[in-house]
Write an enzyme that holds these catalytic residues in place. Sequence first.
Site, PDB file in Angstrom:
ATOM      1  N   CYS A 111       0.859  -1.185   0.000  1.00 46.57           N
ATOM      2  CA  CYS A 111       0.000   0.000   0.000  1.00 46.57           C
ATOM      3  C   CYS A 111       0.895   1.235   0.000  1.00 46.57           C
ATOM      4  O   CYS A 111       1.888   1.275   0.746  1.00 46.57           O
ATOM      5  CB  CYS A 111      -0.880  -0.019   1.246  1.00 46.57           C
ATOM      6  SG  CYS A 111      -1.950   1.421   1.406  1.00 46.57           S
ATOM      7  N   HIS A 153      -8.961  -3.744  -2.174  1.00 43.33           N
ATOM      8  CA  HIS A 153      -8.014  -2.929  -1.414  1.00 43.33           C
ATOM      9  C   HIS A 153      -8.445  -1.450  -1.417  1.00 43.33           C
ATOM     10  O   HIS A 153      -8.475  -0.802  -0.366  1.00 43.33           O
ATOM     11  CB  HIS A 153      -6.620  -3.098  -2.027  1.00 43.33           C
ATOM     12  CG  HIS A 153      -5.542  -2.299  -1.364  1.00 43.33           C
ATOM     13  ND1 HIS A 153      -4.484  -2.874  -0.702  1.00 43.33           N
ATOM     14  CD2 HIS A 153      -5.347  -0.958  -1.271  1.00 43.33           C
ATOM     15  CE1 HIS A 153      -3.700  -1.922  -0.219  1.00 43.33           C
ATOM     16  NE2 HIS A 153      -4.198  -0.746  -0.560  1.00 43.33           N
ATOM     17  N   GLU A 154      -8.790  -0.936  -2.594  1.00 45.33           N
ATOM     18  CA  GLU A 154      -9.146   0.494  -2.684  1.00 45.33           C
ATOM     19  C   GLU A 154     -10.466   0.786  -1.981  1.00 45.33           C
ATOM     20  O   GLU A 154     -10.605   1.822  -1.320  1.00 45.33           O
ATOM     21  CB  GLU A 154      -9.205   0.946  -4.147  1.00 45.33           C
ATOM     22  CG  GLU A 154      -7.884   0.837  -4.910  1.00 45.33           C
ATOM     23  CD  GLU A 154      -6.695   1.431  -4.187  1.00 45.33           C
ATOM     24  OE1 GLU A 154      -6.863   2.447  -3.478  1.00 45.33           O
ATOM     25  OE2 GLU A 154      -5.592   0.857  -4.281  1.00 45.33           O
ATOM     26  N   HIS A 157     -10.157   1.158   1.653  1.00 43.58           N
ATOM     27  CA  HIS A 157      -9.667   2.478   2.082  1.00 43.58           C
ATOM     28  C   HIS A 157     -10.820   3.436   2.373  1.00 43.58           C
ATOM     29  O   HIS A 157     -10.693   4.316   3.227  1.00 43.58           O
ATOM     30  CB  HIS A 157      -8.798   3.114   0.984  1.00 43.58           C
ATOM     31  CG  HIS A 157      -7.346   2.749   1.054  1.00 43.58           C
ATOM     32  ND1 HIS A 157      -6.565   2.994   2.152  1.00 43.58           N
ATOM     33  CD2 HIS A 157      -6.531   2.167   0.133  1.00 43.58           C
ATOM     34  CE1 HIS A 157      -5.317   2.579   1.914  1.00 43.58           C
ATOM     35  NE2 HIS A 157      -5.270   2.062   0.697  1.00 43.58           N
TER      36      HIS A 157
HETATM   37 ZN    ZN Z   1      -3.608   1.194  -0.143  1.00 42.65          ZN
END
Ligand code: ZN
Length: 186
Positions: A111, A153-154, A157
């Site tokens: 990341c 993953h995004e 966030h």
């Molecule tokens: Zn990330």
Amino acid sequence: MILPIHEVGAPVLRGTARELSVEDVLSDGVQDLIASMRDTMLAAPGVGLAAPQIGLPLQLAVIEDRADYIAKVPEAQALARQRRPVPFHVLVNPRLTVLEGAGIAHFFEGCLSLPGFTGVVGRALRVRVDCLNEKAEPVTIEAEGWYARILQHEIDHLKGTLYIDRMDVRTFSNKVNYERYWAAAR
Ligand code: ZN
């Protein structure tokens, strides 16, 4: 414009991002922001960037996995990860669904908000994402393999979740030791 990337410990990475309205998306401010997020992702370089990473608690992320990035990893690794080029695109207010029967793949991921580190995360291999694009049009994306991982993953966030929350903690490694001990194996 390249924006500074906020790193782990910044409270903005742990909050819940707010949705954007159609008017927000079409505003000059958000259109400029999308361009700057693309510049920032390319410069890093990275394959995804979410607005909280540049300090803004908005449900907005950009993704692009370029053929020239994939060409730099060993072919066997790219194949094992089902990593294929993904054109630049924008996610606004995304909703993620894991597709029925999707298996889980365990691979190291990193990341931009945790530079220099990596860890193994299990991620669903097939997902659907319903969101708006950069023109505020509703779109549905179906993705598999590494692209499905990037999306998970995004979108994490935007909910204040980092990969370290999901990783097998005993695999956590700095990049030097990853290259020395694990890159060939995984
Ligand atoms: Zn990330």
